[in-house]
Design a protein around this motif. Structure first.
Motif, PDB file in Angstrom:
ATOM      1  N   THR A 263      -5.395   2.905 -14.221  1.00 25.96           N
ATOM      2  CA  THR A 263      -5.889   3.728 -13.167  1.00 25.96           C
ATOM      3  C   THR A 263      -5.511   2.868 -11.798  1.00 25.96           C
ATOM      4  OG1 THR A 263      -7.646   4.200 -14.642  1.00 25.96           O
ATOM      5  CG2 THR A 263      -7.982   4.755 -12.352  1.00 25.96           C
ATOM      6  N   PRO A 264      -5.738   1.580 -11.735  1.00 26.06           N
ATOM      7  CA  PRO A 264      -5.513   1.007 -10.320  1.00 26.06           C
ATOM      8  C   PRO A 264      -4.026   1.001 -10.149  1.00 26.06           C
ATOM      9  CG  PRO A 264      -6.897  -0.608 -11.880  1.00 26.06           C
ATOM     10  CD  PRO A 264      -6.687   0.683 -12.551  1.00 26.06           C
ATOM     11  N   THR A 266      -1.969   3.387 -10.919  1.00 27.26           N
ATOM     12  CA  THR A 266      -1.350   4.732 -10.531  1.00 27.26           C
ATOM     13  C   THR A 266      -1.928   4.904  -9.003  1.00 27.26           C
ATOM     14  OG1 THR A 266      -2.407   5.334 -12.817  1.00 27.26           O
ATOM     15  CG2 THR A 266      -1.571   7.080 -11.193  1.00 27.26           C
ATOM     16  N   SER A 267      -3.026   4.257  -8.679  1.00 27.21           N
ATOM     17  CA  SER A 267      -3.557   4.372  -7.187  1.00 27.21           C
ATOM     18  C   SER A 267      -2.529   3.625  -6.470  1.00 27.21           C
ATOM     19  CB  SER A 267      -4.764   3.695  -7.023  1.00 27.21           C
ATOM     20  OG  SER A 267      -5.715   4.325  -7.837  1.00 27.21           O
ATOM     21  N   MET A 268      -2.049   2.594  -6.844  1.00 24.27           N
ATOM     22  CA  MET A 268      -1.222   1.564  -6.120  1.00 24.27           C
ATOM     23  C   MET A 268       0.024   2.181  -5.884  1.00 24.27           C
ATOM     24  SD  MET A 268      -1.871  -2.354  -6.992  1.00 24.27           S
ATOM     25  CE  MET A 268      -2.365  -2.028  -8.669  1.00 24.27           C
ATOM     26  N   ASP A 292      -6.191  -0.464   0.969  1.00 21.43           N
ATOM     27  CA  ASP A 292      -6.758   0.160  -0.410  1.00 21.43           C
ATOM     28  C   ASP A 292      -5.735  -0.316  -1.429  1.00 21.43           C
ATOM     29  OD1 ASP A 292      -8.113   1.739   1.086  1.00 21.43           O
ATOM     30  OD2 ASP A 292      -6.724   3.312   1.097  1.00 21.43           O
ATOM     31  N   ILE A 293      -4.531  -0.849  -1.131  1.00 16.37           N
ATOM     32  CA  ILE A 293      -3.735  -1.545  -2.461  1.00 16.37           C
ATOM     33  C   ILE A 293      -4.271  -2.821  -2.754  1.00 16.37           C
ATOM     34  CG2 ILE A 293      -1.514  -2.486  -2.826  1.00 16.37           C
ATOM     35  CD1 ILE A 293      -0.052  -0.270  -1.465  1.00 16.37           C
ATOM     36  N   GLU A 296      -7.079  -2.124  -4.814  1.00 21.27           N
ATOM     37  CA  GLU A 296      -7.044  -1.760  -6.313  1.00 21.27           C
ATOM     38  C   GLU A 296      -6.543  -2.984  -6.927  1.00 21.27           C
ATOM     39  OE1 GLU A 296      -7.439   0.820  -7.768  1.00 21.27           O
ATOM     40  OE2 GLU A 296      -8.131   2.047  -6.112  1.00 21.27           O
ATOM     41  N   ARG A 299      -9.475  -4.886  -8.009  1.00 18.69           N
ATOM     42  CA  ARG A 299     -10.036  -4.350  -9.337  1.00 18.69           C
ATOM     43  C   ARG A 299      -9.368  -4.560 -10.559  1.00 18.69           C
ATOM     44  NH1 ARG A 299     -12.914  -0.367 -11.186  1.00 18.69           N
ATOM     45  NH2 ARG A 299     -11.737   0.983 -12.418  1.00 18.69           N
ATOM     46  N   GLU A 300      -8.209  -4.583 -10.489  1.00 17.23           N
ATOM     47  CA  GLU A 300      -7.352  -4.892 -11.585  1.00 17.23           C
ATOM     48  C   GLU A 300      -7.835  -6.373 -12.142  1.00 17.23           C
ATOM     49  OE1 GLU A 300      -4.124  -2.551 -12.468  1.00 17.23           O
ATOM     50  OE2 GLU A 300      -4.270  -3.592 -14.435  1.00 17.23           O
ATOM     51  N   ARG A 430     -16.963   3.402 -10.711  1.00 21.00           N
ATOM     52  CA  ARG A 430     -15.567   2.813 -10.074  1.00 21.00           C
ATOM     53  C   ARG A 430     -15.862   2.834  -8.718  1.00 21.00           C
ATOM     54  NH1 ARG A 430     -11.572   6.171 -12.766  1.00 21.00           N
ATOM     55  NH2 ARG A 430     -12.035   4.808 -14.486  1.00 21.00           N
ATOM     56  N   THR A 435     -16.911  -2.099 -13.672  1.00 19.51           N
ATOM     57  CA  THR A 435     -15.623  -2.180 -14.901  1.00 19.51           C
ATOM     58  C   THR A 435     -16.001  -1.596 -16.073  1.00 19.51           C
ATOM     59  OG1 THR A 435     -16.032  -4.419 -15.560  1.00 19.51           O
ATOM     60  CG2 THR A 435     -14.534  -4.377 -13.774  1.00 19.51           C
TER      61      THR A 435
END
Ligand code: ADP
Length: 475
Positions: A263-264, A266-268, A292-293, A296, A299-300, A430, A435
């Motif tokens: 998921t992170p 894909t966002s990146m 934002d990147i 993410e 988060r990862e 999220r 997590t």
């Protein structure tokens, strides 16, 4: 046979049945044979001794009547003594009161003196019987007396051959051996047959398990031949069901991990693509997307860190570094650290310490477990709400409860919140940086401290987590 096959055979049920049957067959036959031989021997000897005794009694009368001890010329007595000697294949010696040999049917020791223990005993106590198994002879010393002359006048020493009694005994022993040999052979055949019948269901259990592991059969095995095989297969089926559950949860975990990690990414990718695909992107947009990147990536990173923590706990390699700690102080520190997050949403953080508590805990792991509960209580709370942490203890345990005035947990989710990656509202969790692994880690940590965690919640009203941990840690 290889060594392994040999040990396998000696440990097998078949071998044990064979041994039991052999023992059951051989031991009684040996005992019965020996008893029969012993009984035959005593009876045969007794019969022979009483026959000789009877002959001697008749002869004694005649010897006294004919004054044979003083004058051994009587032909009648002589021939009777010879006859007695011949009948029993032995020798007869007649000794008078002065230990002089009056008559020897072998004619070698006549007129000699014989002072043997047998003769002396015979003069003293009457009849004496001696038996020598090795020499295959029986010796009787019978006093010479009669109804008219009751005083002992002499002694008759009769040596009787027992070789035919011995021969019969040897024959009986041989027959006994033959019977034992037949029993051994029969036992081997019988044990082979019996063990084949008895072991068959066990072999079937093995075969079913092998078929199952080779993938021929699908779900369960069943060998209901014996209660024992039924119990084994039931236990095996239970284990199989558990393994299936474990396998399913493992695949689910792997798919969850992949999904969560993707998921992170894909966002990146979306963010980076939109920057790459546009020309002359304004700097503010660049800055915003890069921000934002970074979020993410964080988060990862958090997911990977949590996963590693869990994996370590699963492997049981996460050794605890237990110390005797002041729990009141630990809780105060936790609340102080989380105060700024609570302040952002105007949430009251309250600590109720009912008594001073000292206990054995791993400072870092315990702190992170309780922090996670308090963080959740803040995260899933309403603005201007409250979080109340309380600490109490008895002589054995200490109790920490974390109660909040938040959104609560729906009833059907309560049992699942400790599962890895389980979140009541995925997107909300999220959004606020969850997590889905926090409670799984918390529960493992508390279990490692030999404690338990429970949750009470009402949707829309709030949630209370209560933790109970022993004051002393016993490894
Ligand atoms: P997360 O990282 O999503 O917070 P957790 O394992 O800590 O993961 O929690 C699992 C889920 O349990 C959360 O997503 C949330 O839905 C629910 N939950 C946990 N604590 C609370 C709470 N105090 N109030 C309401 N729901 C909670």
């Amino acid at each position: 046979m290889t060594v392994k096959k040999k040990t396998r055979f000696f440990k097998s049920l078949r071998f044990r049945i064979m041994i039991i049957l052999l023992i059951l067959g051989i031991v009684p036959s040996v005992i019965v044979t020996q008893l029969m031989i012993y009984n035959y021997e005593t009876q045969a000897l007794e019969v022979r001794a009483s026959a000789v005794r009877a002959q001697c009694a008749i002869l004694s009368n005649q010897i006294i009547k004919e004054n044979y001890l003083n004058d051994s010329s009587s032909e009648a007595v002589n021939s009777k003594l010879e006859l007695l000697s011949n009948i029993y294949g032995g020798r007869v010696l007649l000794v008078d009161k002065d230990f002089r040999i009056v008559k020897d049917t072998y004619h070698v020791d006549e007129e000699k003196t014989l002072i043997s223990p047998g003769v002396i005993r015979c003069f003293k106590t009457g009849e004496v019987t001696d038996y020598s198994r090795n020499g295959q002879i029986m010796q009787l010393a019978v006093p010479v007396k009669s109804a008219d002359v009751p005083q002992i006048q002499g002694a008759m020493l009769v040596t009787v051959s027992c070789s035919e009694i011995m021969a019969t005994m040897v024959e009986m022993e041989q027959q006994g051996m033959l019977i034992i040999a037949i029993i051994v052979v029969l036992s081997i055949f019988l044990s082979y047959f019996l063990s084949t019948v008895l072991v068959k269901p066990l072999a079937r259990v093995t075969k079913s398990i092998e078929d199952l592991t080779d993938g021929y059969q699908k779900d369960e095995i069943s060998v209901p031949d014996y209660t024992e095989t039924e119990l084994i297969t039931d236990a095996f089926n239970k284990m199989l069901a558990r393994m299936k559950v474990l396998d399913e949860s493992r695949s689910e975990f792997v798919s969850n991990v992949s999904h969560e990690l993707k998921t992170p990414m894909t966002s990146m990718k979306v963010l980076a693509d939109s920057l790459v695909g546009q020309e002359g992107v304004p700097e503010e947009l660049y800055q915003e997307f890069m921000h934002d990147i970074t979020a993410e990536i964080d988060r990862e990173n958090r997911i990977i860190t949590d996963l590693l923590t869990l994996v370590k706990m699963d492997k049981k390699t996460a050794d605890l570094s237990i110390q005797h700690m002041d729990i009141n102080q630990l809780l105060e520190d936790i609340l102080k650290r989380l105060q700024p997050i609570a302040d952002k949403r105007n949430i009251d953080l309250i600590l109720d310490s009912f008594r001073p508590v000292e206990a054995d805990v791993d400072e870092l792991k315990f702190t992170s477990a309780i922090s996670n509960l308090v963080e959740n209580a803040i995260k899933y709370n309403v603005d201007d709400g409250w979080v109340r942490v309380s600490l109490d203890a008895d002589h054995k345990y200490f109790y920490v409860t974390v109660a909040d005035s938040g959104m609560g947990i729906p009833e059907d989710s309560i049992d699942r919140i400790f599962e890895r990656f389980y979140r009541v509202d995925k997107s909300h969790s999220r959004e606020i940086g969850g997590t889905g692994l926090g409670l799984a880690i918390t529960r493992s940590t508390i279990a490692m401290h030999h404690g338990v965690i429970k949750v009470f919640s009402r949707e829309g009203e709030g949630t209370t987590f209560s933790v109970r941990i022993p004051l002393s840690y016993i490894p």
